[in-house]
Design a protein around this motif. Structure first.
Motif, PDB file in Angstrom:
ATOM      1  N   PRO A  64      88.545 -60.260  38.801  1.00  0.00           N
ATOM      2  CA  PRO A  64      88.200 -61.672  39.043  1.00  0.00           C
ATOM      3  C   PRO A  64      88.503 -62.167  40.458  1.00  0.00           C
ATOM      4  N   ILE A  65      88.947 -61.278  41.341  1.00  0.00           N
ATOM      5  CA  ILE A  65      89.321 -61.720  42.690  1.00  0.00           C
ATOM      6  C   ILE A  65      88.091 -61.832  43.587  1.00  0.00           C
ATOM      7  N   GLY A  66      87.288 -60.782  43.601  1.00  0.00           N
ATOM      8  CA  GLY A  66      86.128 -60.749  44.491  1.00  0.00           C
ATOM      9  C   GLY A  66      84.914 -60.148  43.820  1.00  0.00           C
ATOM     10  N   PHE A  67      83.911 -59.798  44.638  1.00  0.00           N
ATOM     11  CA  PHE A  67      82.641 -59.287  44.121  1.00  0.00           C
ATOM     12  C   PHE A  67      82.546 -57.764  44.201  1.00  0.00           C
ATOM     13  N   GLY A  68      83.622 -57.103  44.583  1.00  0.00           N
ATOM     14  CA  GLY A  68      83.584 -55.658  44.775  1.00  0.00           C
ATOM     15  C   GLY A  68      83.076 -54.891  43.570  1.00  0.00           C
ATOM     16  N   SER A  69      82.369 -53.793  43.835  1.00  0.00           N
ATOM     17  CA  SER A  69      81.807 -52.959  42.773  1.00  0.00           C
ATOM     18  C   SER A  69      81.528 -51.568  43.331  1.00  0.00           C
ATOM     19  N   ASP A  70      82.216 -50.567  42.791  1.00  0.00           N
ATOM     20  CA  ASP A  70      81.980 -49.193  43.242  1.00  0.00           C
ATOM     21  C   ASP A  70      80.568 -48.725  42.899  1.00  0.00           C
ATOM     22  N   LYS A  71      80.068 -49.163  41.758  1.00  0.00           N
ATOM     23  CA  LYS A  71      78.709 -48.787  41.351  1.00  0.00           C
ATOM     24  C   LYS A  71      77.676 -49.317  42.343  1.00  0.00           C
ATOM     25  N   LYS A  72      77.814 -50.582  42.707  1.00  0.00           N
ATOM     26  CA  LYS A  72      76.890 -51.191  43.661  1.00  0.00           C
ATOM     27  C   LYS A  72      77.063 -50.567  45.038  1.00  0.00           C
ATOM     28  N   ALA A  73      78.313 -50.286  45.407  1.00  0.00           N
ATOM     29  CA  ALA A  73      78.576 -49.659  46.704  1.00  0.00           C
ATOM     30  C   ALA A  73      77.866 -48.322  46.811  1.00  0.00           C
ATOM     31  N   ARG A  74      77.945 -47.528  45.765  1.00  0.00           N
ATOM     32  CA  ARG A  74      77.300 -46.213  45.774  1.00  0.00           C
ATOM     33  C   ARG A  74      75.790 -46.343  45.946  1.00  0.00           C
ATOM     34  N   GLN A  75      75.192 -47.254  45.203  1.00  0.00           N
ATOM     35  CA  GLN A  75      73.740 -47.450  45.291  1.00  0.00           C
ATOM     36  C   GLN A  75      73.313 -47.830  46.708  1.00  0.00           C
ATOM     37  N   LEU A  76      74.033 -48.754  47.295  1.00  0.00           N
ATOM     38  CA  LEU A  76      73.687 -49.231  48.633  1.00  0.00           C
ATOM     39  C   LEU A  76      73.912 -48.169  49.704  1.00  0.00           C
ATOM     40  N   LEU A  77      75.018 -47.459  49.612  1.00  0.00           N
ATOM     41  CA  LEU A  77      75.325 -46.436  50.616  1.00  0.00           C
ATOM     42  C   LEU A  77      74.371 -45.250  50.508  1.00  0.00           C
ATOM     43  N   GLU A  78      73.981 -44.894  49.288  1.00  0.00           N
ATOM     44  CA  GLU A  78      72.997 -43.820  49.122  1.00  0.00           C
ATOM     45  C   GLU A  78      71.650 -44.229  49.719  1.00  0.00           C
ATOM     46  N   LYS A  79      71.297 -45.493  49.541  1.00  0.00           N
ATOM     47  CA  LYS A  79      70.060 -45.993  50.133  1.00  0.00           C
ATOM     48  C   LYS A  79      70.151 -45.961  51.648  1.00  0.00           C
TER      49      LYS A  79
END
Length: 214
Positions: A130-145
């Motif tokens: 609940p602190i921020g918007f961080g997401s490892d799943k989203k990070a992976r998708q974006l970095l792979e792109k």
């Protein structure tokens, strides 16, 4: 027919001039970012990033619908957040996220997909709910792109390697780190490349230790 061709050529010429203007506007931001990020420390670094963020605001005000300007303001604000810390850092991260998301809407290929790289790094480094918007799943998708758009680039491969290291995928992280290490030099970003190569060397040492244990 001739009139249509003339109108098209005029539009293309105007677009080329506009692009050149934007790139000349963001060059000082790029240069100063590298200087601040890799040469300054502590309060001097925080103050310099605050000033650079204000400068980026002016560039975006002059180029409000230009992905490149938004990308660089997003990068500067995320870097500023990294040195500021605390609750103020989270609001800067939110502002950076908004800039990068808007840049993707305007032109996802701008600066070789840099918005994907920077947004992926944000999702990786910002705390999750609940602190921020961080997401490892989203990070992976974006970095792979990001890597798919700029497969030999120093930045997407470095940040993806950093992410994979935290995910304990050390072998794949090493592969991307070596790609980053061998990335072609960018003539207009020599200081940034030198600073990033220092970070690559540090991560390489860390990864080498991890790989020996596995």
């Amino acid at each position: 027919m001739m009139l249509k061709k003339l109108v098209l050529l005029t539009a293309l010429a105007f677009s080329a001039f506009s692009q050149a203007d934007v790139l000349s506007d963001i060059q000082p931001l790029q240069d100063r970012w590298a200087e601040v990020n890799y040469s300054l420390t502590d309060k001097a670094k925080e103050q310099a990033f605050a000033e650079l963020a204000a400068q980026a605001d002016q560039v975006v005000a002059s180029n409000p619908q230009t992905a490149e300007a938004l990308i660089w303001r997003g990068i500067i604000k995320s870097s500023y957040a990294g040195v500021k810390g605390g609750l103020g850092a989270l609001s800067l991260c939110e502002e950076s996220k908004a800039d990068l998301e808007k840049a993707l809407e305007l032109n996802p290929d701008a600066l070789q997909g840099s918005a994907y790289t920077s947004l992926g790094a944000l999702y990786f480094k910002v705390p999750g709910w609940p602190i921020g918007f961080g997401s490892d799943k989203k990070a992976r998708q974006l970095l792979e792109k990001a890597v798919s758009l700029n497969p030999q680039g120093i930045d997407p491969n470095y940040f993806y390697a950093e992410f994979l290291t935290e995910e304990h995928d050390y072998k794949k992280a090493w592969e991307h780190l070596q790609t980053a290490k061998q990335a072609p030099a960018r003539p207009d970003r020599l200081s940034a490349d030198a600073g990033r190569q220092q970070e690559i060397a540090q991560l390489e040492q860390k990864l080498a230790k991890k790989l020996k244990k596995h």
